[in-house]
Design a protein around this motif. Structure first.
Motif, PDB file in Angstrom:
ATOM      1  N   LYS A 191       0.809  -1.222   0.000  1.00  0.00           N
ATOM      2  CA  LYS A 191       0.000   0.000   0.000  1.00  0.00           C
ATOM      3  C   LYS A 191       0.841   1.271   0.000  1.00  0.00           C
ATOM      4  CE  LYS A 191      -4.003  -2.058   2.336  1.00  0.00           C
ATOM      5  NZ  LYS A 191      -4.922  -1.966   3.513  1.00  0.00           N
ATOM      6  N   SER A 208       3.329   2.975  -2.161  1.00  0.00           N
ATOM      7  CA  SER A 208       3.883   2.876  -3.511  1.00  0.00           C
ATOM      8  C   SER A 208       5.322   3.374  -3.605  1.00  0.00           C
ATOM      9  CB  SER A 208       2.998   3.626  -4.503  1.00  0.00           C
ATOM     10  OG  SER A 208       2.870   4.999  -4.145  1.00  0.00           O
ATOM     11  N   SER A 245      -3.809  -3.012 -13.114  1.00  0.00           N
ATOM     12  CA  SER A 245      -2.943  -2.630 -11.998  1.00  0.00           C
ATOM     13  C   SER A 245      -1.954  -3.754 -11.706  1.00  0.00           C
ATOM     14  CB  SER A 245      -3.780  -2.337 -10.751  1.00  0.00           C
ATOM     15  OG  SER A 245      -4.637  -1.242 -10.971  1.00  0.00           O
ATOM     16  N   VAL A 262      -0.413  -6.127  -7.005  1.00  0.00           N
ATOM     17  CA  VAL A 262      -1.505  -5.859  -6.069  1.00  0.00           C
ATOM     18  C   VAL A 262      -1.541  -6.942  -4.993  1.00  0.00           C
ATOM     19  CG1 VAL A 262      -2.873  -4.611  -7.769  1.00  0.00           C
ATOM     20  CG2 VAL A 262      -3.166  -7.085  -7.531  1.00  0.00           C
ATOM     21  N   ASN A 286      -6.259  -9.929  -6.420  1.00  0.00           N
ATOM     22  CA  ASN A 286      -6.652  -9.693  -7.810  1.00  0.00           C
ATOM     23  C   ASN A 286      -7.925  -8.868  -7.939  1.00  0.00           C
ATOM     24  OD1 ASN A 286      -4.487 -10.948  -9.142  1.00  0.00           O
ATOM     25  ND2 ASN A 286      -5.396 -12.979  -8.814  1.00  0.00           N
ATOM     26  N   ASP A 308      -8.094  -6.102  -6.844  1.00  0.00           N
ATOM     27  CA  ASP A 308      -7.577  -4.737  -6.981  1.00  0.00           C
ATOM     28  C   ASP A 308      -7.008  -4.443  -8.370  1.00  0.00           C
ATOM     29  OD1 ASP A 308      -8.138  -4.360  -4.256  1.00  0.00           O
ATOM     30  OD2 ASP A 308      -6.185  -5.168  -3.673  1.00  0.00           O
ATOM     31  N   LEU A 309      -7.120  -5.388  -9.282  1.00  0.00           N
ATOM     32  CA  LEU A 309      -6.565  -5.185 -10.625  1.00  0.00           C
ATOM     33  C   LEU A 309      -7.267  -4.056 -11.376  1.00  0.00           C
ATOM     34  CD1 LEU A 309      -6.151  -8.898 -11.821  1.00  0.00           C
ATOM     35  CD2 LEU A 309      -4.303  -7.281 -11.334  1.00  0.00           C
ATOM     36  N   ASN A 369      -4.830   1.491 -11.862  1.00  0.00           N
ATOM     37  CA  ASN A 369      -4.266   2.637 -11.149  1.00  0.00           C
ATOM     38  C   ASN A 369      -3.042   3.121 -11.929  1.00  0.00           C
ATOM     39  OD1 ASN A 369      -3.011   4.430  -9.365  1.00  0.00           O
ATOM     40  ND2 ASN A 369      -3.704   3.286  -7.556  1.00  0.00           N
ATOM     41  N   ARG A 419      -0.091   4.785  -9.846  1.00  0.00           N
ATOM     42  CA  ARG A 419       0.735   3.802  -9.136  1.00  0.00           C
ATOM     43  C   ARG A 419       1.529   2.956 -10.125  1.00  0.00           C
ATOM     44  NH1 ARG A 419       0.032  -1.527  -7.384  1.00  0.00           N
ATOM     45  NH2 ARG A 419       0.942  -2.062  -5.331  1.00  0.00           N
ATOM     46  N   ASN A 420       0.863   2.487 -11.193  1.00  0.00           N
ATOM     47  CA  ASN A 420       1.560   1.701 -12.212  1.00  0.00           C
ATOM     48  C   ASN A 420       2.780   2.434 -12.744  1.00  0.00           C
ATOM     49  OD1 ASN A 420      -0.221  -0.436 -12.126  1.00  0.00           O
ATOM     50  ND2 ASN A 420      -0.848  -0.290 -14.261  1.00  0.00           N
TER      51      ASN A 420
END
Length: 415
Positions: A70, A72, A109, A112, A115, A117-118, A122, A125-126
């Protein structure tokens, strides 16, 4: 083996700490790279940044990094240090790759915790995580006088891939050398010609070359074990008649499309994954034996995709005028190049040269100096074989040209 047919690149997958398998660990990767280097081949190192497979449906952060998933900035620092450290270790053992792939099939994403949260992707963040990997390679190059090329990788159709690059560029994505794509007819529904247009568009827009990181075409729909095969579709525009020759044709067309439009190259995945008694995450055996370069006895298939690597292929057009069979009759062809991989010829529909024309053609890529047999038919049944001189008989071809194209044109039922 692939080098003997003209291949010059090996793509090697690296997982972070895969406690569930001995494959794709650092020691396993080093063994594979050493084999490639000993053969004088280039290497692409594919950092998954995970302990297992990553693809559009899964991209789980390594367990060692889960406490910072969490955060980044801290996670990006882990990506940077890990990437730099691995390259340093490989350099010290004379196993440095020529290309580095930052993530695998990173459509959504990445890294993570779950999954779920894919999606939605994002991009902020990516971009931070991609940039950490890209910066690690850039710094390593600068500090060690190297020139490792960088690859990002998605499994998308061309328009979606262009949108993906644009969205990450919007948030400050650093420069990279190549965009890798997975291009499988099962999931990416476009033609090799459209792939070429994509390569040209990508380079003119971003100065990034297109690299087909993964591709393959089925040669059969048969199974050699009880593990469900993942691929069953032929490429759009191809006859719905799987065979080793059409597997080869698909890969040659990819190669030609990339060469004509500034593309960087291609890798076939995974042409050696034949059926065996090994245990995978999906069961015992292979999900891919019908996409491999080998038959169900593990013998190399004649005139399969492995021949696409070479520069000895000739585009051959078989053409027939069906007027003698009736103005509404369509053209079909069979021959040794339609062999289904089990010794059986198949009937393939030919394409009409123009609307209303009685001329039909079939294009394929045969080897220079290849010889063999074929004949035409007036429909998709064996009883419709042409009669030549009053008899059903084979025609013969001999690819004896030094050019890149040769045509065999006949009238139906005539010598």
């Amino acid at each position: 083996m692939i080098k003997s047919f003209g291949a010059n690149l090996v793509r090697v997958r690296l997982w972070h700490n895969p406690t569930w398998t001995n494959y794709s660990t650092l020691s396993d990767v080093k063994r594979s790279i050493r084999r490639a280097k000993n053969e004088g081949m280039n290497v692409l190192l594919d950092f998954h940044y995970s302990d297992a497979w990553t693809d559009p449906q899964t991209n789980i952060v390594p367990e060692a990094w889960r406490p910072v998933v969490k955060y980044s900035d801290i996670l990006a620092d882990s990506v940077y240090n890990y990437t730099y450290r691995i390259l340093g270790h490989l350099n010290a053992t004379n196993l440095l790759p020529e290309l580095v792939q930052i993530g695998n099939e990173t459509n959504n994403s990445i890294m993570v915790a779950d999954n779920a949260d894919l999606i939605p992707t994002n991009y902020v963040r990516n971009t931070k995580l991609f940039n950490a990997g890209l910066q690690a390679v850039a710094d390593f190059n600068r500090n060690n006088a190297k020139n490792i090329k960088t690859v990002l990788h998605v499994a998308m159709n061309p328009n979606d891939a262009m949108f993906w690059v644009a969205n990450h560029k919007k948030y400050g994505l650093k420069e990279f050398d190549m965009l890798g794509v997975s291009y499988y007819p099962q999931w990416q529904d476009y033609t090799p010609a459209q792939l070429g247009e994509f390569a040209s568009n990508l380079y003119s827009t971003y100065g990034v070359r297109l690299f087909v990181a993964e591709t393959g075409q089925i040669w059969t729909r048969a199974w050699n074990d009880q593990n469900i095969n993942l691929m069953s579709k032929m490429c759009i525009g191809y006859p719905n008649t799987p065979c080793p020759q059409l597997q080869k044709d698909f890969i040659v067309e990819i190669k030609e499309a990339l060469l004509a439009n500034g593309g960087a190259g291609y890798c076939v995945w995974e042409p050696f994954w034949v059926s065996a008694d090994n245990q995978t995450l999906w069961g015992v055996g292979s999900n891919w034996e019908n996409v491999a370069f080998f038959d169900f006895n593990n013998n190399l298939l004649p005139h399969s995709g492995i021949e696409a690597y070479g520069d000895f292929n000739v585009k051959v057009t078989f053409e027939v005028n069906m007027w003698n069979a009736g103005s509404e009759t369509k053209g079909y062809i069979t021959g040794d190049f339609t062999d289904d991989g089990f010794g059986n010829w198949q009937i393939i529909p030919m394409k009409q040269a123009a609307e209303g024309s009685s001329v039909y053609y079939f294009d394929t890529y045969l080897c220079r100096n290849q010889t063999g047999k074929y004949y035409f038919l007036s429909d998709s049944t064996w009883t419709s074989q042409e009669y030549i001189g009053g008899y059903k008989q084979d025609r013969y071809y001999n690819v004896n040209t030094s050019d890149k194209w040769q045509k065999f044109a006949k009238n139906f039922g005539e010598e």
